[in-house]
Structures are given as C-alpha cells and as structure tokens.
Write an enzyme that holds these catalytic residues in place. Sequence first.
Site, mmCIF file in Angstrom:
data_model
loop_
_atom_site.group_PDB
_atom_site.id
_atom_site.type_symbol
_atom_site.label_atom_id
_atom_site.label_comp_id
_atom_site.label_asym_id
_atom_site.label_seq_id
_atom_site.Cartn_x
_atom_site.Cartn_y
_atom_site.Cartn_z
ATOM 1 N N ASP A 55 0.898 -1.436 0.043
ATOM 2 C CA ASP A 55 0.312 0.060 0.003
ATOM 3 C C ASP A 55 0.808 1.287 0.021
ATOM 4 O O ASP A 55 2.031 1.101 0.097
ATOM 5 C CB ASP A 55 -0.851 0.141 1.102
ATOM 6 C CG ASP A 55 -2.137 -1.010 1.285
ATOM 7 O OD1 ASP A 55 -2.352 -1.199 -0.133
ATOM 8 O OD2 ASP A 55 -2.862 -1.023 1.914
ATOM 9 N N LYS A 77 -3.522 3.362 -2.256
ATOM 10 C CA LYS A 77 -4.805 4.071 -2.234
ATOM 11 C C LYS A 77 -4.455 5.474 -1.442
ATOM 12 O O LYS A 77 -4.092 5.240 -0.322
ATOM 13 C CB LYS A 77 -5.814 3.699 -1.458
ATOM 14 C CG LYS A 77 -6.338 2.163 -2.429
ATOM 15 C CD LYS A 77 -7.585 1.840 -1.762
ATOM 16 C CE LYS A 77 -7.638 1.248 -0.245
ATOM 17 N NZ LYS A 77 -7.001 0.132 -0.022
ATOM 18 N N MET A 191 -7.096 9.848 9.455
ATOM 19 C CA MET A 191 -8.017 10.396 8.157
ATOM 20 C C MET A 191 -8.671 11.329 8.355
ATOM 21 O O MET A 191 -9.611 11.669 7.428
ATOM 22 C CB MET A 191 -8.600 9.201 7.484
ATOM 23 C CG MET A 191 -7.730 7.935 7.053
ATOM 24 S SD MET A 191 -8.673 6.379 6.660
ATOM 25 C CE MET A 191 -9.325 5.898 8.201
HETATM 26 C C1 LIG Z 1 -5.962 4.085 6.059
HETATM 27 S S1 LIG Z 1 -5.509 4.542 7.295
HETATM 28 C C2 LIG Z 1 -4.283 3.189 7.716
HETATM 29 C C3 LIG Z 1 -4.115 3.353 9.325
HETATM 30 C C4 LIG Z 1 -2.953 2.101 9.582
HETATM 31 N N1 LIG Z 1 -3.810 1.006 9.244
HETATM 32 C C5 LIG Z 1 -2.589 2.232 10.989
HETATM 33 O O1 LIG Z 1 -3.013 1.133 11.723
HETATM 34 O O2 LIG Z 1 -1.902 2.791 11.187
HETATM 35 C C6 LIG Z 1 -4.377 5.900 6.933
HETATM 36 C C7 LIG Z 1 -4.412 7.087 8.285
HETATM 37 O O3 LIG Z 1 -3.410 6.332 9.270
HETATM 38 C C8 LIG Z 1 -2.725 7.606 9.658
HETATM 39 N N2 LIG Z 1 -1.362 7.508 9.358
HETATM 40 C C9 LIG Z 1 -0.865 5.967 9.045
HETATM 41 N N3 LIG Z 1 0.578 6.272 9.216
HETATM 42 C C10 LIG Z 1 0.735 7.599 9.705
HETATM 43 C C11 LIG Z 1 1.802 8.219 10.018
HETATM 44 N N4 LIG Z 1 3.145 7.584 9.932
HETATM 45 N N5 LIG Z 1 1.951 9.372 10.700
HETATM 46 C C12 LIG Z 1 0.556 9.799 11.053
HETATM 47 N N6 LIG Z 1 -0.483 9.295 10.570
HETATM 48 C C13 LIG Z 1 -0.516 8.189 10.184
HETATM 49 C C14 LIG Z 1 -3.211 8.741 8.950
HETATM 50 O O4 LIG Z 1 -4.307 9.341 9.474
HETATM 51 C C15 LIG Z 1 -3.803 8.213 7.752
HETATM 52 O O5 LIG Z 1 -4.809 9.195 7.054
#
Ligand SMILES: C[S@@+](CC[C@H](N)C(=O)[O-])C[C@H]1O[C@@H](n2cnc3c(N)ncnc32)[C@H](O)[C@@H]1O
Length: 280
Positions: A55, A77, A191
């Site tokens: 991803d 995505k 998100m």
């Molecule tokens: C589709 S979700 C995926 C979440 C992921 N499965 C998790 O457990 O962290 C995507 C969102 O996760 C958050 N996110 C993921 N990685 C991040 C990071 N390194 N720093 C800040 N926010 C993060 C943000 O809010 C982003 O828009």
Amino acid sequence: MNLVNLITPARTADADGCAAPPGTVTLVGAGPGDPDLLTVKAVKALQAARLVLYDHLVSPAVLEHLSPDAERIYVGKESSRHTLPQASIIELMVQLARSGRSLLRLKGGDGYIFGRGGEEAQALAAEGIPFTVVPGLTAAQGAAASVGIPLTHRDHACSLVLATGHLRDGQGLDMDWAMLARPRQTVVLYMGVNNLPEICRQLIAHGLSPQTPAALVEKATLPDERCITGTLAELPALALRHQVRPPALIMVGGVVSVRAQLVPSAPPVTAAAAPVHAVA
Ligand SMILES: C[S@@+](CC[C@H](N)C(=O)[O-])C[C@H]1O[C@@H](n2cnc3c(N)ncnc32)[C@H](O)[C@@H]1O
C-alpha cells in the site's frame, strides 16, 4: 503493469483429478513507517516473500527487507487517487491465491485498524483461501511514543478512542460526537486532516472545552515527522499555517499537555487567546 500476467494458469489437477491447493496469503502490518518498528514476525515474512502487494503508506525503508527478486505490486490508495479500487485488490489477491501463488499483503500500521484488512480477510475466508495475520504497530502507537504523548496517562484519561475522521465516500462525517466529546478521554482520529475544522467544531459543540489540548502528528516515526500542538479551538488554524498534510493523526485530550514534560523542546499548550505553538 499487466496484472493478468502475474496470475498463472489455473492450478493443475493431480492424478486423482483434484485441484492443487491454493496459495496462502499473509496479511502483514508494516507499522507506522520507521522500519525498526516492524515486528520480528513481519521481518521474517518479508524476507521469505516471493510476491508482495503493498500500500501507499508502506515506507520504502520497510520494503528494503524484501528479497531483491521478490515481485512487488503497488496497489496504494491515497485519499484522492486509487491505483486499484479495493474490490479489485481483493479480486487480485483471490485470483493469485487460487492460481496457486502465495503472497504477502503489506499494509501500513496494522491491517485490522482502519486498514481494510478485515474486508480482505473476509473475502479470503469466504473463498477458502488459507491466510495468516501479522499485526503491526498502529500509527497512534508509533506517534504517541515518538512525539511524547502517553495516550492513557491516568491523570488525564481513562479511555482511548481510535476513530476515523473520514467515512466511506458520500456518507459524510456521521460520527457519534457526544461519545467522542466525553471527559477524561483521549481521542485519536485517523484520516481526519481534511475534515479538521468540522471535527474541532463538533467536538466543542458537543461539550469539549475549546481549551482542550490537541495535537497534529504528521508522518509519525519518519525522519520528517512533525508534531504541532495547541488547543482544540486553534488546531484548524495551526494546520493551515503549517500546511499539515496526510498522513497525519489528530490527538485530542489532556494527555497532549504531558508532552511538555517529556520533550524538553515542546512548549506548554496554552489558551486559545495566547500565541499558538508549533514544534517541529
Ligand atoms: C487508511 S488509514 C491506515 C491506518 C493504519 N492501518 C494504521 O494502523 O496505522 C491511513 C491513516 O492512518 C494515519 N497514519 C498512518 N501512518 C501514519 C503516520 N506515519 N503518521 C501519521 N498518521 C499516520 C493517517 O491518519 C492516515 O490518514
């Protein structure tokens, strides 16, 4: 990328006319970005993988654990740009496995936390395709440790809510705002950056003080991580001023104020009328 070429012809039948077994799928959480935050189990799975579907949020440093000759398929995505729709990703995984190919499905953070890993696992289970799940640190955990916000510090919170600030297309922000605005609670929104003004407005309208400490953590655990703190009322202006972009988390609650004691360079979170603070 011609995905059809990756799918080998249908499994050949054995001498008794039975189809060979399908490939297996390993759903792996890649953690928030820093490759040192991968689990040992995830690293072993990455090293053994021959075919990987990954991803957008999987950092390049994590992919370095793959064997150089592993086949890699990007199915990322981003909020406004879908390389492959989710249904097509699931279809591809199922077809590859049915054709006898084993694959590793790699997702940012933890696949079962706002990662649609649950939908993929459901599809695999329904098709009788064997799969295993390797958890990853979710972004909230990585961010909390990295920027110094202890999410359930007991002086400030007795519950922690992980919520999405972006619901399925066309459904709007249909949230249980009264639940999110409960006192002595930490809320971490995934998100949510594009809906930040509405999120802050609703939390205040449903009872949280405008002075509630809040933070934006962008690219948590990565070299260009930023943490911006302020009050709930001033957070949308701070996000604009500092041009905060996804991936970022919104953290709301008294625990954000603890950061000033844990990170020597972090300023205290002050009232809305006072100058705002941003800490890189
Ligand atoms: C589709 S979700 C995926 C979440 C992921 N499965 C998790 O457990 O962290 C995507 C969102 O996760 C958050 N996110 C993921 N990685 C991040 C990071 N390194 N720093 C800040 N926010 C993060 C943000 O809010 C982003 O828009």
